[in-house]
Design an enzyme around this catalytic site. Sequence first.
Site, mmCIF file in Angstrom:
data_model
loop_
_atom_site.group_PDB
_atom_site.id
_atom_site.type_symbol
_atom_site.label_atom_id
_atom_site.label_comp_id
_atom_site.label_asym_id
_atom_site.label_seq_id
_atom_site.Cartn_x
_atom_site.Cartn_y
_atom_site.Cartn_z
ATOM 1 N N ARG A 95 8.210 -4.826 -18.753
ATOM 2 C CA ARG A 95 9.002 -4.248 -19.836
ATOM 3 C C ARG A 95 8.692 -4.983 -21.130
ATOM 4 O O ARG A 95 8.498 -6.207 -21.125
ATOM 5 C CB ARG A 95 10.491 -4.362 -19.527
ATOM 6 C CG ARG A 95 10.915 -3.381 -18.439
ATOM 7 C CD ARG A 95 12.386 -3.469 -18.136
ATOM 8 N NE ARG A 95 13.267 -3.076 -19.223
ATOM 9 C CZ ARG A 95 13.533 -1.827 -19.579
ATOM 10 N NH1 ARG A 95 12.949 -0.821 -18.968
ATOM 11 N NH2 ARG A 95 14.369 -1.564 -20.560
ATOM 12 N N HIS A 113 -1.538 -12.063 -18.340
ATOM 13 C CA HIS A 113 -2.016 -10.702 -18.621
ATOM 14 C C HIS A 113 -3.397 -10.536 -17.980
ATOM 15 O O HIS A 113 -4.247 -11.424 -18.101
ATOM 16 C CB HIS A 113 -2.100 -10.491 -20.136
ATOM 17 C CG HIS A 113 -2.499 -9.094 -20.499
ATOM 18 N ND1 HIS A 113 -1.622 -8.031 -20.440
ATOM 19 C CD2 HIS A 113 -3.690 -8.576 -20.889
ATOM 20 C CE1 HIS A 113 -2.254 -6.920 -20.790
ATOM 21 N NE2 HIS A 113 -3.504 -7.222 -21.058
HETATM 22 C C1 GAR Z 1 -0.597 -9.020 -12.466
HETATM 23 O O1 GAR Z 1 -1.929 -8.610 -12.378
HETATM 24 C C2 GAR Z 1 -0.231 -9.377 -13.882
HETATM 25 O O2 GAR Z 1 -1.271 -9.999 -14.594
HETATM 26 C C3 GAR Z 1 0.072 -8.016 -14.452
HETATM 27 O O3 GAR Z 1 0.774 -7.357 -13.440
HETATM 28 C C4 GAR Z 1 0.356 -7.862 -12.171
HETATM 29 C C5 GAR Z 1 1.582 -8.298 -11.416
HETATM 30 O O4 GAR Z 1 1.254 -8.631 -10.100
HETATM 31 N N1 GAR Z 1 0.828 -8.111 -15.647
HETATM 32 C C6 GAR Z 1 0.740 -7.254 -16.649
HETATM 33 O O5 GAR Z 1 0.019 -6.289 -16.632
HETATM 34 C C7 GAR Z 1 1.623 -7.577 -17.833
HETATM 35 N N2 GAR Z 1 1.284 -6.755 -18.950
HETATM 36 P P1 GAR Z 1 2.227 -9.557 -9.236
HETATM 37 O O6 GAR Z 1 3.612 -8.924 -9.318
HETATM 38 O O7 GAR Z 1 1.667 -9.475 -7.857
HETATM 39 O O8 GAR Z 1 2.183 -10.934 -9.820
#
Ligand code: GAR
Length: 195
Positions: A95, A113
Site C-alpha cells: 500500500r 523493492h
Molecule cells: C518482494 O519481492 C518485495 O520486494 C516486493 O514484494 C515481494 C514480497 O514478498 N515488494 C514490492 O514490490 C514493494 N513495492 P514477500 O512477502 O515474500 O517478502
Amino acid sequence: MSEARVKVGVLISGRGSNMKALIEAAGAADYPAQIVAVVCNKPGAEGLNIASDLGVFAVAIDHGLFAEREGHERAMDAVLRDAGVQVIAMAGFMRVLTPWFIEAWAGRMINIHPSLLPLYPGLNTHARAIDAGDAEAGCTVHEVTLGVDEGPVLGQARVPVLAGDDAASLAARVLEAEHALYPAALAAFCERFRQ
Ligand code: GAR
C-alpha cells in the site's frame, strides 16, 4: 554486544518471505535488531502465521475496515508504538503510505523493492526488466521518503537475467537475493539507532 538491540516492526501484505528472513537473522545473538511486531493489512495472510510460529507478535489490521487511508495508518501506528518499535521495515507491504505516516516515521523506515532503483519503481518490475532486455536485475533497500520508491539507497543486490527467463523465474532469483540483502541492510541501518 552491550548496546540495546533496536526494536523493529515489520509491515507485510502477504507471503512474508522477507519478513521471515529478517526474523531468522534477528535470531542471532549479535544481530543489532530484534523484530518485536509484524503488522499486516490483510487478515489471513500467510506471513501472519509464519511470524506467530516463529514467536513474533503479529496482528492483522484490515485496511478495508477504514474509510480513510490515514485512519488505517493511525491504527497501525498505535500498535507499532505500543510495541516499542523504533524502526519500521516494509517487507512486501503493498500500500502507498500517506505523507502523515511517512513523516511520523521519517528517517526510521526502510523498504525493499524488487528492482535496481531508480529503475522500475512501482509494480511489475521483473516483466519490465525482461521487456527492456536488461542483462541484470536485482533488488534495493532504501529509506522511505515522500516519493514512492525514491528514498536514499541503503543497499542493492544484482542477479543476471538469463535467456528464457519469464517474470516468475526472474522474481524467484531476485527474491533469493532479497533474503540475503534485507537482513544485512536492516542491520547496518539499525546501527544508527543503537545507544
Ligand atoms: C518482494 O519481492 C518485495 O520486494 C516486493 O514484494 C515481494 C514480497 O514478498 N515488494 C514490492 O514490490 C514493494 N513495492 P514477500 O512477502 O515474500 O517478502
